[in-house]
Design a protein around this motif. Structure first.
Motif, PDB file in Angstrom:
ATOM      1  N   LEU A   1       0.823  -1.208   0.000  1.00  0.00           N
ATOM      2  CA  LEU A   1       0.000   0.000   0.000  1.00  0.00           C
ATOM      3  C   LEU A   1       0.859   1.260   0.000  1.00  0.00           C
ATOM      4  O   LEU A   1       0.531   2.256  -0.653  1.00  0.00           O
ATOM      5  N   PHE A   2       1.959   1.228   0.714  1.00  0.00           N
ATOM      6  CA  PHE A   2       2.886   2.354   0.717  1.00  0.00           C
ATOM      7  C   PHE A   2       3.475   2.579  -0.669  1.00  0.00           C
ATOM      8  O   PHE A   2       3.570   3.720  -1.143  1.00  0.00           O
ATOM      9  N   MET A   3       3.841   1.505  -1.331  1.00  0.00           N
ATOM     10  CA  MET A   3       4.411   1.625  -2.674  1.00  0.00           C
ATOM     11  C   MET A   3       3.362   2.137  -3.666  1.00  0.00           C
ATOM     12  O   MET A   3       3.670   2.931  -4.556  1.00  0.00           O
ATOM     13  N   LEU A   4       2.132   1.673  -3.529  1.00  0.00           N
ATOM     14  CA  LEU A   4       1.058   2.165  -4.384  1.00  0.00           C
ATOM     15  C   LEU A   4       0.789   3.646  -4.127  1.00  0.00           C
ATOM     16  O   LEU A   4       0.519   4.406  -5.055  1.00  0.00           O
ATOM     17  N   GLY A   5       0.872   4.053  -2.875  1.00  0.00           N
ATOM     18  CA  GLY A   5       0.669   5.464  -2.545  1.00  0.00           C
ATOM     19  C   GLY A   5       1.762   6.351  -3.104  1.00  0.00           C
ATOM     20  O   GLY A   5       1.513   7.475  -3.532  1.00  0.00           O
ATOM     21  N   LEU A   6       2.976   5.847  -3.123  1.00  0.00           N
ATOM     22  CA  LEU A   6       4.071   6.635  -3.684  1.00  0.00           C
ATOM     23  C   LEU A   6       3.987   6.743  -5.188  1.00  0.00           C
ATOM     24  O   LEU A   6       4.433   7.732  -5.779  1.00  0.00           O
ATOM     25  N   SER A   7       3.428   5.746  -5.835  1.00  0.00           N
ATOM     26  CA  SER A   7       3.344   5.774  -7.293  1.00  0.00           C
ATOM     27  C   SER A   7       2.203   6.661  -7.788  1.00  0.00           C
ATOM     28  O   SER A   7       2.093   6.902  -8.967  1.00  0.00           O
TER      29      SER A   7
END
Length: 84
Positions: A76-82
């Motif tokens: 979820l963190f990686m999706l939020g950064l993208s």
């Protein structure tokens, strides 16, 4: 003794958490990873060798949910950064 190995597994996880919380703010470098791996593996062995029952299921559930929850939060963190 095998009957209470599930409780021992949960207590090892709680002890690992308390040790890590007592080290917050101190410069331990990458030792926190070693502490987590050691605590998790030390907790997994009593869980695997305990007799069937509630405490085995409870400790196995916790041992499964910890890495799965970590991976979900990381994804979820990686999706939020993208910007998704």
């Amino acid at each position: 003794m095998k009957k209470y190995s599930g409780i021992l597994s949960i207590l090892i996880l709680v002890g690992t958490y308390l040790i890590l919380q007592s080290l917050v703010g101190k410069h331990i470098g990458q030792w926190w990873v070693f502490i987590i791996v050691l605590g998790y593996s030390a907790s997994a062995f009593p869980s695997w060798y305990s007799t069937r029952g509630f405490w085995r299921k409870a400790s196995a559930t916790i041992l499964i949910l910890l890495p799965v929850g970590y991976l979900v939060i990381l994804a979820l963190f990686m999706l939020g950064l993208s910007g998704f």
